[in-house]
Design a protein around this motif. Structure first.
Motif, short mmCIF file in Angstrom:
data_model
loop_
_atom_site.label_atom_id
_atom_site.label_comp_id
_atom_site.label_asym_id
_atom_site.label_seq_id
_atom_site.Cartn_x
_atom_site.Cartn_y
_atom_site.Cartn_z
N SER A 27 0.83 -1.21 0.00
CA SER A 27 0.00 0.00 0.00
C SER A 27 0.87 1.25 0.00
CB SER A 27 -0.92 0.01 1.23
OG SER A 27 -1.47 1.30 1.41
N ALA A 28 1.97 1.20 0.75
CA ALA A 28 2.79 2.41 0.91
C ALA A 28 3.57 2.74 -0.37
CB ALA A 28 3.75 2.23 2.08
N GLY A 30 4.40 3.19 -4.12
CA GLY A 30 3.61 3.42 -5.32
C GLY A 30 4.11 4.66 -6.04
N LEU A 31 3.19 5.35 -6.69
CA LEU A 31 3.56 6.56 -7.43
C LEU A 31 4.14 7.61 -6.50
CD1 LEU A 31 0.49 6.76 -9.79
CD2 LEU A 31 2.82 6.09 -10.37
N GLY A 32 3.78 7.51 -5.22
CA GLY A 32 4.33 8.45 -4.24
C GLY A 32 5.84 8.45 -4.26
N TYR A 111 -4.73 10.09 -8.86
CA TYR A 111 -3.78 8.96 -8.90
C TYR A 111 -4.04 8.08 -10.13
CZ TYR A 111 -0.56 5.90 -6.22
OH TYR A 111 0.51 5.18 -5.76
N PHE A 232 0.83 11.07 2.71
CA PHE A 232 0.49 10.41 1.45
C PHE A 232 1.35 9.16 1.25
CE2 PHE A 232 1.01 9.76 -3.10
CZ PHE A 232 -0.28 9.88 -3.58
N LYS A 233 2.64 9.33 1.48
CA LYS A 233 3.59 8.23 1.26
C LYS A 233 3.25 6.99 2.08
CE LYS A 233 6.02 6.84 -0.48
NZ LYS A 233 4.97 6.05 -1.05
N SER A 235 0.46 6.19 3.43
CA SER A 235 -0.97 5.84 3.39
C SER A 235 -1.61 5.99 4.77
CB SER A 235 -1.18 4.39 2.91
OG SER A 235 -0.36 4.07 1.83
N MET A 238 -5.95 8.26 7.13
CA MET A 238 -7.25 8.05 6.49
C MET A 238 -7.83 6.67 6.77
SD MET A 238 -5.85 7.94 2.62
CE MET A 238 -7.09 6.82 2.00
N THR A 240 -6.56 3.68 6.22
CA THR A 240 -6.07 2.52 5.46
C THR A 240 -5.25 1.59 6.36
OG1 THR A 240 -5.82 4.00 3.61
CG2 THR A 240 -4.83 1.86 3.37
N SER A 329 -5.36 -0.70 -2.46
CA SER A 329 -5.61 -0.34 -1.06
C SER A 329 -6.45 0.93 -0.96
CB SER A 329 -4.28 -0.20 -0.30
OG SER A 329 -3.65 1.02 -0.60
N LEU A 330 -6.33 1.80 -1.95
CA LEU A 330 -7.15 3.03 -1.94
C LEU A 330 -8.62 2.70 -2.22
CD1 LEU A 330 -4.79 5.50 -3.79
CD2 LEU A 330 -5.91 5.97 -1.61
N MET A 394 -5.84 14.19 5.07
CA MET A 394 -4.95 13.24 5.76
C MET A 394 -4.32 13.83 7.02
SD MET A 394 -3.35 11.49 2.39
CE MET A 394 -2.97 9.83 2.83
N1 PHE Z 1 1.21 5.57 -0.40
C1 PHE Z 1 0.77 5.44 -1.75
C2 PHE Z 1 1.88 5.93 -2.67
O1 PHE Z 1 2.83 6.49 -2.24
C3 PHE Z 1 -0.51 6.22 -2.00
C4 PHE Z 1 -1.60 5.92 -1.03
C5 PHE Z 1 -2.07 6.92 -0.19
C6 PHE Z 1 -2.13 4.64 -0.93
C7 PHE Z 1 -3.09 6.67 0.72
C8 PHE Z 1 -3.15 4.38 -0.02
C9 PHE Z 1 -3.61 5.37 0.80
O2 PHE Z 1 1.81 5.76 -3.85
#
Ligand code: PHE
Length: 456
Positions: A27-28, A30-32, A111, A232-233, A235, A238, A240, A329-330, A394
């Motif tokens: 989940s953590a 990703g595009l972040g 996203y 954001f990074k 997750s 919120m 999750t 996960s989102l 967040m």
């Molecule tokens: N952490 C994910 C990313 O960096 C984005 C994300 C945010 C996923 C919140 C789930 C909840 O790409």
């Protein structure tokens, strides 16, 4: 026999602990890491931003992540139910869960668009049309994609449908497993790209930008952005991670697992930074290009590499995979909410979520074409959704989670849960964590948010 049994249970626990680490990481990461971290570091001044981001991750991110996982494991339910069950009568803590649903929607709106660009670049990589070291051509190729309404919406819908299909067929868990298996390959590929990038003439300038801080560049807005990225990074803020926590075993060492997730996540972001910034300076790209940075810089590195063609395709495939893990996960946040609170079937909930994202996400996808001139609070829709989720929902959720953990859940239960009821000897660490959660993190988040709302 007894010995055998003990050994067996230890191994079982280990496998599942590793599984939870992997799922949380899925989940953590990703595009972040690959897109947002470099883009924000570039627009916010480089090393000084990285420094503030690291500080936010340690002082706010890690404690909030640990609290969320802990609360989820305590109740073993989704975020809204968890908070409702733990709340004293009449206190509306369930609102954190609602704000999480809103945040997940807002994030998905942009996203899915960025993920769409990544998918598009897989195909452009195959045709080779993006492999250029010329800044003008590279920017034009990207601009062609994002300023074309049909392509923008098309790729976004492609991504939304792709993720919905995975969820509807109930294969998310399987995909998560694939995602996590591919992550080491992404890691290795990033190392290869770093190697190429670092040996380009002028690479040192990029390293200097990324690692030599000029603290005079730190401002209120830099801190706000860095903190938003930390949320954001990881997750967090919120709900999750509460949901993930609900799957954690009682024997799992939560602070240790969370620390590993944070470190692995940071490592991937840093590698992305080291892959991108030296090339930015070597080829004379614009560091503050923002969202387009990844898409114009990375192809340039591949263009100057043997078998660059192949590597480029592989890179965008792996990035798409990582993004898919994060999107699963989102999606889970609104889908779980619609299933439980609105008694929908999973199929109906997924369809509703997908349609809403198509609808709400369209203005974001069209931010460089049809809705280019529409500004809300001075931002286009793409930036607005990003801002509202990372810098409002967040952190607000994180603040409430801190207050809830520190002042409602309380120190005794916090210590009991995080030491697995005395089985782990981590009293000192947990004392520090509780101090952070009760006083330091909420105060910092509150100050940053009040500064944003121009209270001072
Ligand atoms: N952490 C994910 C990313 O960096 C984005 C994300 C945010 C996923 C919140 C789930 C909840 O790409």
């Amino acid at each position: 026999d007894k010995h055998h049994k003990a050994g067996h249970s230890v191994r079982d626990a280990f496998t599942s602990n590793l599984g939870m680490l992997a799922a949380t990481l899925g989940s953590a990461v990703g595009l972040g890491n690959i897109w947002k971290f470099p883009s924000m570091t570039g627009t916010n001044g480089g090393a000084s931003f990285l420094f503030v981001y690291l500080a936010c991750t340690v002082v706010v991110g890690l404690p909030v992540m640990i609290s969320e996982i802990m609360l989820g494991r305590t109740v073993k339910a989704n975020a809204i139910t968890t908070l409702r069950k733990l709340s004293p009568k009449g206190q509306p803590w369930g609102i954190v869960g609602i704000s999480g649903v809103v945040a997940a929607f807002l994030i998905l709106c942009f996203y899915t668009e960025v993920a769409g660009w990544v998918f598009a670049y897989i195909f452009k990589g195959i045709s080779g049309s993006i492999l250029t070291t010329d800044p003008t051509i590279a920017s034009a190729a990207f601009a062609d994609l994002i300023s074309d309404p049909v392509q923008s919406i098309g790729w976004q819908w492609f991504v939304i449908i792709f993720v919905s299909i995975i969820i509807t067929f109930g294969i998310s868990k399987g995909i998560e497993k694939v995602t996590i298996k591919l992550m080491p390959i992404l890691f290795l590929l990033l190392l290869v790209i770093c190697g190429r990038s670092l040996t380009l003439p002028g690479a040192e300038k990029g390293l200097e930008f990324l690692f030599a801080p000029d603290f005079s560049k730190i401002s209120g807005s830099v801190i706000l952005m860095a903190m938003g990225l930390a949320f954001f990074k990881l997750s967090i803020g919120m709900g999750t991670m509460m949901t993930y926590g609900s799957y954690f075993k009682n024997s799992q060492n939560i602070p240790l697992t969370a620390t590993r997730v944070v470190l692995a996540d940071l490592l991937i972001s840093l590698l992305a930074g080291i892959a991108i910034f030296p090339a930015v300076f070597a080829y004379g790209f614009d560091v503050s290009a923002g969202p387009s940075l990844l898409f114009i810089t990375i192809p340039a590195v591949f263009a100057s590499m043997p078998m660059g063609h192949l590597f480029a395709v592989l890179f965008f495939v792996l990035t798409a995979v990582a993004a898919t893990g994060a999107m699963l996960s989102l999606f889970e946040v609104p889908v779980a909410y619609l299933c439980e609170a609105r008694q929908m079937s999973r199929k109906a909930a997924t369809l509703t979520t997908a349609l809403l994202i198509m609808l709400l996400g369209a203005p974001a996808a069209l931010s460089s074409s049809l809705t280019k001139d529409v500004k809300v609070f001075g931002m286009n829709f793409f930036d607005l959704f990003d801002f509202l989720s990372s810098n409002l929902c967040m952190p607000a959720g994180g603040l409430l989670i801190c207050i809830f953990t520190g002042w409602v859940f309380g120190k005794d239960r916090f210590k009991a849960e995080l030491s697995n009821h005395g089985l782990i000897k981590n009293e000192k660490v947990v004392d520090v964590l509780f101090f952070l959660i009760k006083y330091v993190s909420p105060l910092l988040v509150a100050i940053v948010m009040m500064n944003m709302l121009k209270v001072f």
